[in-house]
Design a protein around this motif. Structure first.
Motif: not given
Ligand SMILES: N[C@@H](CCC(=O)N[C@@H](CS)C(=O)NCC(=O)O)C(=O)O
Length: 204
Positions: A37-51
């Motif tokens: 889930e941390t690698k979805t476009p939506e989450f990457l919008g919150k943190n581009p590092s996906g973490k």
């Protein structure tokens, strides 16, 4: 404020304990870390590092990186102080904290990333030499902390600080998930662990 988190993840736990010390309430949103889930476009919008952790403010602004989030919380609620009161104390806490992040965290991270749980999840091709190196450096760092804690009660001096929070979360993660529990003979380290684990911010 929303905190994106995951139950066994050590970095969001650092923020949770830090916020509890300050009596700040965060709404925890658990993400499906293992399901990507941390690698979805939506989450990457919150943190581009996906973490995680990510702190999302009520206006939608997102803050990533544990230390950045903790510094923000310290600015919102300066007491109890966890980053230092004056220039010298702040510098000394920062130095200890960076040692813990760059030496202990990175060693545990190397053992974890190249270990069996991550390999079983098929996330990373493990390198056994890296796992062994990380494990060896972790044990060396445990010994170093044990020696340092002979002379003081907390990692960065005579009071509880952000350095203790970061170390506790990584040590608990290493013991539970990476087969890197400190040896019983490290009595100063274990006495410190008992001391900090009894804090209301930790017991929850
Ligand atoms: N430097 C970051 C590290 C954050 C981090 O590594 N978080 C882990 C969970 S504890 C994560 O999200 N891992 C998923 C990944 O690396 O893809 C911080 O301090 O916040």
């Amino acid at each position: 404020m929303k905190l994106y988190s995951f139950p066994s993840a050590p970095n969001p736990r650092r923020v949770t304990i830090f916020a509890a010390e300050k009596n700040l309430r965060l709404d925890v949103v658990n993400v499906d870390l293992r399901g990507g889930e941390t690698k979805t476009p939506e989450f990457l919008g919150k943190n581009p590092s996906g973490k995680i952790p990510v702190l999302e403010l009520d206006d939608g602004t997102c803050i990533s990186e544990t230390v950045a989030i903790c510094r923000y919380l310290e600015s919102l609620a300066p007491e109890p102080n966890l980053f230092g009161h004056d220039p010298l104390e702040t510098a000394l806490i920062e130095a200890h904290h960076r040692h813990i992040e760059f030496e202990l965290h990175s060693s545990i991270g190397a053992a974890w990333v190249n270990g069996p749980i991550v390999a079983a999840a098929g996330l990373v091709e493990p390198i056994e030499a890296q796992r062994l190196r990380g494990a060896g450096l972790t044990r060396k760092y445990y010994q170093r902390m044990n020696d340092e804690l002979a002379a003081r009660d907390y990692l960065a001096g005579d009071r509880f600080t952000v350095a203790d929070i970061s170390c506790l979360c990584m040590m608990d993660f290493a013991a539970a998930m990476v087969d890197l529990k400190p040896d019983d003979g490290l009595t100063n380290l274990w006495a410190w662990h008992t001391r900090v684990s009894q804090r209301p911010s930790v017991t929850g």
